[in-house]
Scaffold this active site. Sequence first.
Site, PDB file in Angstrom:
ATOM      1  NE  ARG A 210      -1.746  -2.307   2.857  1.00  0.00           N
ATOM      2  CZ  ARG A 210      -1.680  -3.583   2.462  1.00  0.00           C
ATOM      3  NH1 ARG A 210      -2.533  -4.032   1.589  1.00  0.00           N
ATOM      4  NH2 ARG A 210      -0.762  -4.391   2.950  1.00  0.00           N
ATOM      5  CB  THR A 211       3.552   2.566   2.185  1.00  0.00           C
ATOM      6  OG1 THR A 211       2.815   2.276   3.373  1.00  0.00           O
ATOM      7  CG2 THR A 211       4.268   3.898   2.361  1.00  0.00           C
TER       8      THR A 211
ATOM      9  CE  LYS B  29      27.254  -4.238  -7.408  1.00  0.00           C
ATOM     10  NZ  LYS B  29      27.459  -3.398  -8.614  1.00  0.00           N
TER      11      LYS B  29
ATOM     12  NE  ARG C 129       7.414   0.754   4.687  1.00  0.00           N
ATOM     13  CZ  ARG C 129       6.164   0.295   4.716  1.00  0.00           C
ATOM     14  NH1 ARG C 129       5.901  -0.960   4.371  1.00  0.00           N
ATOM     15  NH2 ARG C 129       5.177   1.081   5.085  1.00  0.00           N
TER      16      ARG C 129
ATOM     17  CG  HIS D 272       4.115   4.324   8.314  1.00  0.00           C
ATOM     18  ND1 HIS D 272       4.151   5.193   7.234  1.00  0.00           N
ATOM     19  CD2 HIS D 272       3.727   3.113   7.794  1.00  0.00           C
ATOM     20  CE1 HIS D 272       3.802   4.554   6.144  1.00  0.00           C
ATOM     21  NE2 HIS D 272       3.541   3.290   6.453  1.00  0.00           N
TER      22      HIS D 272
END
Length: 300
Positions: free
Chosen positions: A51-52, A80, A101, A130
Amino acid sequence: MRHLIEPLDLTTDEFEFIFRLADDIILDPSKYLDRAKGKLLASLFFEPSTRTRLSFETAMLRIGGGVIGFSDSKVTSTTKGETLIDTIKTVENYADICAMRHFKEGAATLASKVSTKMPIINAGDGGHFHPTQTLADLLTIRHHKGSFSNLNIGFCGDLKFGRTIHSLVRALNRYEDVNFTFISPKELKMPDQFKSFLKSYDETDSLTDALPDLDILYMSRVQQERFVSSDEYERLKDFYILTPEKLKRSKDDMCILHPMPRVNEISVEVDKDPRACYFEQMKFGMYGRMALILFLLELV
């Protein structure tokens, strides 16, 4: 240049400005189709999201901008050994704004300290905050209740690791006569750091006992990815399951919210109940993110 790392980065007046802008976008989206033309959103998702991520990317496209980024850190140079600092300093050469995120708490704060040209929006950092889910939550509550004052709001489930809950509580605590009811097993209680500043709250382990007094019920899943012990997760994952039978004890105008994803904590039979607002909540999230991007890019 402004960043949004946690809800208190915006004043209540700024939230209200964004709410009203979202209202206008909903009323006439055609006015905003080209507002972000030529601008790019960097969508950097080091942790899974449905959703986000899709909401942010859809929001940017719907206001005329473009999107670059990744949904899996395994395809980036972090495999890496590249640091988050170097990733951000690279990406800010390409994009105008960033939604990120990350699985580590504090990652968004670090990104905001090194980004000199690109606003950082925290799309969730570990079990911390959030803020754009908070924006979706507030828009939904405002739509159904008219204001944020004089409400009894229940939070049920994983309150220990629930970043959406930590964020929303901080935001709502700024309004008048809001009482919080925290419903959880003792292992997943709301951390003291998120209760110490609250004006009014109760704690219980009984969802059934709490339901009759609630104006809002905010359900959350027990987050498997935050547990070290699989046995502990299995023991707690189905501690609360909201069913139509339990809802018989609730107010007729109570709103049920959930940041999703859902596992078992809300029966699918509840989806038919007019008090179930969690799918509508997602759409408000998209409109809220459209307004937020315009606000941070100073396009309004």
